[in-house]
Enzyme design. Structure first.
Site, PDB file in Angstrom:
ATOM      1  N   LYS A  33       0.808  -1.287  -0.026  1.00 24.29           N
ATOM      2  CA  LYS A  33       0.031   0.078   0.005  1.00 24.29           C
ATOM      3  C   LYS A  33       0.890   1.228   0.045  1.00 24.29           C
ATOM      4  CE  LYS A  33      -1.780   0.929   4.227  1.00 24.29           C
ATOM      5  NZ  LYS A  33      -0.954   2.187   4.446  1.00 24.29           N
ATOM      6  N   THR A  34       1.496   1.236   0.978  1.00 27.97           N
ATOM      7  CA  THR A  34       2.553   2.441   0.899  1.00 27.97           C
ATOM      8  C   THR A  34       3.633   2.679  -0.346  1.00 27.97           C
ATOM      9  OG1 THR A  34       2.941   2.129   3.401  1.00 27.97           O
ATOM     10  CG2 THR A  34       4.453   3.646   2.272  1.00 27.97           C
ATOM     11  N   ASP A 217      -4.244   8.195   2.883  1.00 28.29           N
ATOM     12  CA  ASP A 217      -4.020   6.673   3.323  1.00 28.29           C
ATOM     13  C   ASP A 217      -4.935   6.452   4.516  1.00 28.29           C
ATOM     14  OD1 ASP A 217      -2.490   4.493   3.732  1.00 28.29           O
ATOM     15  OD2 ASP A 217      -0.724   5.506   4.859  1.00 28.29           O
ATOM     16  N   GLU A 218      -5.066   5.040   4.644  1.00 29.04           N
ATOM     17  CA  GLU A 218      -5.750   4.496   5.674  1.00 29.04           C
ATOM     18  C   GLU A 218      -7.217   5.022   5.793  1.00 29.04           C
ATOM     19  OE1 GLU A 218      -4.761   2.151   7.116  1.00 29.04           O
ATOM     20  OE2 GLU A 218      -2.664   2.216   7.539  1.00 29.04           O
ATOM     21  N   GLN A 248      -9.810  -3.950   7.493  1.00 25.89           N
ATOM     22  CA  GLN A 248      -9.038  -3.388   8.628  1.00 25.89           C
ATOM     23  C   GLN A 248      -9.609  -2.310   9.422  1.00 25.89           C
ATOM     24  OE1 GLN A 248      -4.538  -4.393   8.206  1.00 25.89           O
ATOM     25  NE2 GLN A 248      -5.049  -4.310   6.197  1.00 25.89           N
ATOM     26  N   ARG A 598      -0.710 -10.118  10.866  1.00 25.53           N
ATOM     27  CA  ARG A 598       0.481  -9.828  11.209  1.00 25.53           C
ATOM     28  C   ARG A 598       1.620 -10.733  10.999  1.00 25.53           C
ATOM     29  NH1 ARG A 598      -0.429  -5.673   9.943  1.00 25.53           N
ATOM     30  NH2 ARG A 598      -2.249  -6.475   9.284  1.00 25.53           N
TER      31      ARG A 598
END
Length: 732
Positions: A33-34, A217-218, A248, A598
């Site tokens: 994503k980043t 973002d997010e 998420q 995770r």
């Protein structure tokens, strides 16, 4: 250009090179994503579609903003200074600094952090002579922030009863105080910025014309006001590029609104919803488990994570007799992984509730394993626990001035700093303790009397009973019950009772009647030792302990998810909430999805048949999440006790194969089994089945013959009393 786009997979490439238009990028966990967000920004600049001054990028943390700027500088030979890249609060602060007069603020306005805001509310209540027990400062601060995050000023806030009307009045007075003093809190930054843009057309048109591309973002973590702020800025024709993962979205308790993603898709007529589904973090079995769990949520945009890294190892599952055995097993596994060459800092131990960490920390402390509590404090360092321990210290030794000073006015009882100062001066002159001085009269006399009464009331009580008495009669329980987010603190206080019970079981000595009695002084020493032990720092090779909420955005080679029991994970409060719509349960499932994803290489899931709650044994059913994972992905390190325990001697319990298979249960000194009380052929702790309610475990029993009845925990169906003469129960 080829260097910039090299290595992107097809969906990533499509997202980065989209023509100017609104876009929603569903970026699964570990899907890059980043990289996509930063490369999109670099691509827009390099292709001349926008200059560095014409882009606005919003992140949720300062760390993420710095990382984006660093990556951008490495990609392009540009000066990133002055670019509008930052958090919502950071960007709103920048906007208000530039237009402070239009926003009605002094040029050098100051920002209140959470502690400053709480102090400001306390000053306000004192100045207005408001009862801070009826209107707790933290509750008022939370109310004010909630109103602001909903975009509501005092005049617009709804108040249907006298109590809420008073809170709205305090909100109005708080606003006036902040304006007088030239300060703003975090929630005010966003609301004041939104109002500035909404009401001042020249300023709004300026920024709408300046920013042609807005990257977020997010996006799943935005609240109502943040989304409205973005819509206002994009109103002049800017193109919104929103990256997020509805699976998420786990911060509803902070005001995050997952529905913003669907609203954005509808309101901006988004034609391009690109799904980033290739995962670069985890092995296939871990991703298949995550996909299977989250698939049970109805309200989602939908995607399916996959990897080309292979299936990897199966997911290991351990069922313990109790939480202490669960903790010991985790310690043994951590040691084994460490011996096999895995760094402890690459292992994480996750839990749903902060209070769970106490048993886990104790096991690690006893084994001498270094650990670090990520994003929080160790159990015995937490504020509410230290307050309770201070009362216990005063019962053990009323002359403990440090403990006296900590709680003389907590919970608040009108003893101010001036009174304490006078008390200290008098005690110093008389060369006696503060408690002795307080007895002679004045405002603190009632507190000294409270300590004396507590000490007398605890005579002859066991250690757990003593702790419970202190929590109730000190006012600590009542105080935290009034806090909006006091449930975690109350859970930690409950866990302190459990800690006392376990300490007695491990260290106590039996009296003439066979009851275990604890030494209060020894327990306080034990608490101080565990709190004072060196806590591993960033650079140490230490096991990482954290709540699942704290784990978001992190990744580890091995992950342990503990306490997977109905009522704990998923949490009973979330299951009860919106029971008809499943809203609370869906958020719990998203939380489990975050926990599972995770893990890179190895994932452990564990649960306990019994767990201490309020100092009493609680019988548990395995979490429903086990049923949602395909059996083929799981490797049970223990037989599934719920299905096999009737065929096994109750004197045995299963341990990890590494520790020798069937073995004696934890010694009575660790946790005495509840006496098996037969009622109508059934006993407490036995697994049973009911035609309507399904699988359950008997937690209580009473009566005999036709009056016999049992209380059964049916997990997702709740706890129910059943008459054995009517209910058709069978052994599971």
């Amino acid at each position: 250009m080829s260097t910039l786009l090299r290595g992107l997979n097809p969906p990533q490439l499509a997202a980065v090179t989209l023509p100017p238009q609104h876009a929603l990028i569903l970026a699964g966990a570990g899907s890059g994503k980043t990289r996509v967000l930063t490369t999109r920004l670099a691509w827009l600049i390099q292709t001349g579609q926008v200059g560095t001054h014409g882009v606005l990028a919003v992140t949720f943390t300062n760390k993420a903003a710095k990382e984006m700027l660093t990556r951008l500088s490495a990609m392009l030979p540009i000066n990133t200074r002055g670019m509008w890249i930052g958090t919502f609060h950071g960007l709103c602060n920048r906007l208000l600094r530039a237009h402070h007069r239009d926003a009605g603020l002094p040029q050098l306005f100051q920002i209140l952090d959470s502690a400053d805001q709480l102090a400001a509310v306390k000053r306000l209540l004192k100045a207005l002579n408001v009862d801070d027990e009826k209107f707790p400062p933290r509750d008022i601060a939370n109310f004010i922030n909630g109103q602001k995050e909903a975009g509501l000023r005092p005049d617009a806030a709804e108040a249907w009863d006298e109590y809420t009307r008073k809170r709205v009045e305090l909100y109005r007075e708080y606003e006036a105080q902040c304006q007088r003093e030239g300060v703003v809190d975090f929630a005010e930054l966003l609301l004041r910025s939104y109002e500035l843009l909404q009401r001042n057309e020249p300023i709004r048109l300026h920024y709408q014309g300046r920013f042609s591309h807005i990257l977020v973002d997010e996006f799943q973590d935005t609240n109502v006001l943040q989304y409205r702020w973005l819509k206002l800025l994009a109103g002049g024709g800017a193109h919104l590029f929103c990256v997020g993962d509805d699976d998420q979205s786990i911060y509803a308790f902070r005001g995050a609104e997952v529905g913003n993603m669907r609203d954005f898709e509808r309101e901006f007529r988004v034609d391009n919803v690109i799904r980033l589904e290739q995962n670069y973090r985890s092995h296939g079995n871990i991703l298949d488990a995550a996909n299977a769990i989250i698939r049970h949520n109805a309200a989602r945009l939908g995607k399916n994570l996959w990897t080309d890294a292979g299936s990897g190892e199966p997911i290991r599952v351990y069922e313990a007799f109790n939480d202490i055995e669960e903790a010991r097993w985790i310690v043994e596994e951590v040691k084994s992984l460490s011996l096999d060459g895995m760094a402890r800092r690459e292992m994480a131990l996750l839990y749903r509730s902060n209070a769970q960490s106490r048993v886990l920390e104790h096991a690690l402390f006893s084994a001498g394993l270094p650990y670090r509590v990520y994003g929080g404090l160790r159990f015995f360092e937490r504020q509410e626990v230290k307050h309770a321990l201070a009362y216990l210290r005063l019962i053990a030794n009323a002359d403990d001035d440090g403990a006296f000073l900590r709680v003389v006015n907590f919970p608040a009882r009108g003893i101010g700093a001036r009174t304490v100062e006078q008390l200290q001066d008098a005690a110093k002159a008389e060369k006696v303790s503060l408690h002795s001085t307080a007895r002679s009269g004045g405002k603190a006399a009632a507190f000294a009397a409270l300590i004396d009464k507590l000490k007398a009331a605890c005579e002859g009580l066991t250690l757990p009973e003593t702790v419970e008495q202190v929590l109730v009669h000190s006012g600590l329980r009542a105080h935290y019950q009034t806090e909006k987010e006091g449930q975690d603190r109350l859970a930690n206080l409950d866990e302190l009772v459990n800690a006392a019970a376990n300490f007695v079981a491990e260290e106590g000595t039996a009296d003439a009647e066979g009851e275990l009695s604890g030494d209060l002084a020894a327990f306080l020493s034990h608490a101080s030792l565990e709190a004072g032990e060196h806590q591993a720092g960033e650079g140490d090779d230490a096991l990482q302990l954290m709540t699942v909420h704290s784990a978001k955005g992190l990744e580890f080679d091995a992950v342990f998810i503990s306490g997977l029991e109905e009522g704990l994970f998923p949490h009973e409060n979330s299951v009860r909430e919106e029971k008809g719509s499943g809203g609370g349960l869906e958020e719990e499932r998203r939380l489990m999805y975050v926990a599972v994803t995770r893990a890179r290489k190895r994932l452990y899931l564990s649960h306990a048949q019994t767990r201490m709650l309020h100092g009493q044994t609680r019988y548990n059913l395995p979490s429903r999440f086990f049923d949602e994972i395909p059996e083929a992905l799981l490797k049970w390190l223990t037989p599934r006790m719920g299905r096999t325990q009737n065929a096994v001697s109750p004197g045995l319990t299963f341990t990890s194969p590494r520790r020798g298979g069937w073995a004696a249960p934890p010694p009575a000194a660790v946790m005495r089994r509840t006496a098996e009380k037969e009622t109508g052929g059934f006993r407490i702790g036995q697994n049973v089945a009911h035609a309507r309610f399904g699988q359950g475990v008997i937690v209580n029993a009473e009566g005999s013959g036709s009056d016999a009845r049992v209380q059964v925990n049916f997990g997702r169906e709740g706890v129910k009393w059943l008459a054995l003469s009517v209910a058709k129960l069978s052994a599971a």
